[in-house]
Design a protein around this motif. Sequence first.
Motif, PDB file in Angstrom:
ATOM      1  N   THR A   1      -9.560  16.647 -12.961  1.00  0.00           N
ATOM      2  CA  THR A   1      -9.782  15.368 -13.640  1.00  0.00           C
ATOM      3  C   THR A   1      -9.698  15.561 -15.150  1.00  0.00           C
ATOM      4  O   THR A   1      -9.835  16.691 -15.654  1.00  0.00           O
ATOM      5  CB  THR A   1     -11.186  14.818 -13.309  1.00  0.00           C
TER       6      THR A   1
ATOM      7  N   ILE B   1      -3.736   0.995 -14.928  1.00  0.00           N
ATOM      8  CA  ILE B   1      -3.980   0.514 -13.564  1.00  0.00           C
ATOM      9  C   ILE B   1      -5.078  -0.558 -13.577  1.00  0.00           C
ATOM     10  O   ILE B   1      -4.963  -1.581 -12.906  1.00  0.00           O
ATOM     11  CB  ILE B   1      -4.350   1.692 -12.642  1.00  0.00           C
TER      12      ILE B   1
ATOM     13  N   ALA C   1      -3.620  -3.768 -14.644  1.00  0.00           N
ATOM     14  CA  ALA C   1      -2.765  -4.336 -13.589  1.00  0.00           C
ATOM     15  C   ALA C   1      -3.636  -4.965 -12.496  1.00  0.00           C
ATOM     16  O   ALA C   1      -3.351  -6.058 -12.008  1.00  0.00           O
ATOM     17  CB  ALA C   1      -1.881  -3.242 -12.995  1.00  0.00           C
ATOM     18  N   ILE C   2      -4.725  -4.294 -12.177  1.00  0.00           N
ATOM     19  CA  ILE C   2      -5.643  -4.805 -11.151  1.00  0.00           C
ATOM     20  C   ILE C   2      -6.277  -6.108 -11.621  1.00  0.00           C
ATOM     21  O   ILE C   2      -6.374  -7.082 -10.862  1.00  0.00           O
ATOM     22  CB  ILE C   2      -6.716  -3.735 -10.834  1.00  0.00           C
TER      23      ILE C   2
ATOM     24  N   HIS D   1      -8.477  -9.254  -9.737  1.00  0.00           N
ATOM     25  CA  HIS D   1      -9.618  -8.503  -9.194  1.00  0.00           C
ATOM     26  C   HIS D   1     -10.621  -8.171 -10.297  1.00  0.00           C
ATOM     27  O   HIS D   1     -10.710  -7.024 -10.755  1.00  0.00           O
ATOM     28  CB  HIS D   1      -9.122  -7.224  -8.515  1.00  0.00           C
ATOM     29  N   ASP D   2     -11.412  -9.157 -10.710  1.00  0.00           N
ATOM     30  CA  ASP D   2     -12.359  -8.867 -11.788  1.00  0.00           C
ATOM     31  C   ASP D   2     -13.616  -8.158 -11.285  1.00  0.00           C
ATOM     32  O   ASP D   2     -14.498  -7.817 -12.062  1.00  0.00           O
ATOM     33  CB  ASP D   2     -12.707 -10.142 -12.555  1.00  0.00           C
ATOM     34  N   GLU D   3     -13.704  -7.933  -9.959  1.00  0.00           N
ATOM     35  CA  GLU D   3     -14.809  -7.106  -9.435  1.00  0.00           C
ATOM     36  C   GLU D   3     -14.610  -5.624  -9.813  1.00  0.00           C
ATOM     37  O   GLU D   3     -15.545  -4.823  -9.712  1.00  0.00           O
ATOM     38  CB  GLU D   3     -14.928  -7.233  -7.912  1.00  0.00           C
ATOM     39  N   VAL D   4     -13.403  -5.293 -10.264  1.00  0.00           N
ATOM     40  CA  VAL D   4     -13.127  -3.904 -10.662  1.00  0.00           C
ATOM     41  C   VAL D   4     -13.480  -3.742 -12.134  1.00  0.00           C
ATOM     42  O   VAL D   4     -12.938  -4.430 -12.988  1.00  0.00           O
ATOM     43  CB  VAL D   4     -11.639  -3.553 -10.432  1.00  0.00           C
ATOM     44  N   LYS D   5     -14.390  -2.847 -12.453  1.00  0.00           N
ATOM     45  CA  LYS D   5     -14.872  -2.683 -13.826  1.00  0.00           C
ATOM     46  C   LYS D   5     -14.197  -1.514 -14.540  1.00  0.00           C
ATOM     47  O   LYS D   5     -14.009  -1.513 -15.737  1.00  0.00           O
ATOM     48  CB  LYS D   5     -16.394  -2.470 -13.840  1.00  0.00           C
ATOM     49  N   ASP D   6     -13.869  -0.449 -13.779  1.00  0.00           N
ATOM     50  CA  ASP D   6     -13.225   0.697 -14.420  1.00  0.00           C
ATOM     51  C   ASP D   6     -12.402   1.460 -13.382  1.00  0.00           C
ATOM     52  O   ASP D   6     -12.703   1.421 -12.183  1.00  0.00           O
ATOM     53  CB  ASP D   6     -14.287   1.638 -15.026  1.00  0.00           C
ATOM     54  N   VAL D   7     -11.350   2.135 -13.877  1.00  0.00           N
ATOM     55  CA  VAL D   7     -10.510   2.949 -13.005  1.00  0.00           C
ATOM     56  C   VAL D   7     -10.221   4.276 -13.713  1.00  0.00           C
ATOM     57  O   VAL D   7      -9.816   4.277 -14.877  1.00  0.00           O
ATOM     58  CB  VAL D   7      -9.163   2.264 -12.680  1.00  0.00           C
ATOM     59  N   LYS D   8     -10.442   5.384 -13.021  1.00  0.00           N
ATOM     60  CA  LYS D   8     -10.057   6.700 -13.530  1.00  0.00           C
ATOM     61  C   LYS D   8      -9.142   7.350 -12.484  1.00  0.00           C
ATOM     62  O   LYS D   8      -9.361   7.164 -11.278  1.00  0.00           O
ATOM     63  CB  LYS D   8     -11.280   7.574 -13.778  1.00  0.00           C
ATOM     64  N   VAL D   9      -8.162   8.090 -12.940  1.00  0.00           N
ATOM     65  CA  VAL D   9      -7.219   8.701 -12.020  1.00  0.00           C
ATOM     66  C   VAL D   9      -7.405  10.219 -12.032  1.00  0.00           C
ATOM     67  O   VAL D   9      -7.644  10.803 -13.085  1.00  0.00           O
ATOM     68  CB  VAL D   9      -5.766   8.360 -12.428  1.00  0.00           C
ATOM     69  N   GLY D  10      -7.303  10.840 -10.879  1.00  0.00           N
ATOM     70  CA  GLY D  10      -7.379  12.300 -10.795  1.00  0.00           C
ATOM     71  C   GLY D  10      -6.382  12.782  -9.762  1.00  0.00           C
ATOM     72  O   GLY D  10      -5.758  11.984  -9.065  1.00  0.00           O
TER      73      GLY D  10
END
Lengths: 82, 82
Positions: free
Chosen positions: A9, A22, A25-26, A31-40
């Motif tokens: 990570t 991402i 894009a979400i 999709h405002d229920e998504v607060k954060d995205v991290k990619v690994g």
Amino acid sequence: MTDVRIYVTYKESVFDPQGDTIKQAIHALGHDEVKDVKVGKFFDVTLDPSKKDIETAVKEVAEELLVNFNLETYRYEIMEEA
Amino acid sequence: MTDVRIYVTYKESVFDPQGDTIKQAIHALGHDEVKDVKVGKFFDVTLDPSKKDIETAVKEVAEELLVNFNLETYRYEIMEEA
């Protein structure tokens, strides 16, 4: 044989452009229920423990090839005896 | 908030060129204790469960954006209440 999963990570201090893109894009999809995205990424590595002990093998493979220590950090877990 | 980790991997039937390339590089470094390498990615997604239930949110985000179902499959685990 032993299956090991190596997780790689970004370090906390490093900005994750892919994750941020991402997330946008979400949100654009509503999709405002998504607060954060991290990619690994992760590597599922099958090892022969009779040739080298697992911890040493993982450390060497991670340090020599899989991890860019300027930006990334890693941890691993032994999945199962394959 | 709830942190969810979504794992995306190639389907068993799909050849993993990246994993194969990494395996060859690892062998070139002399690590013959490594028998196989597969590569995957994961998304750490922070969700607001009061806006949508976790399972629905994960399913929608995976199907609409994160997973290419021609080649990939996914599973997720709830990491912790953030």
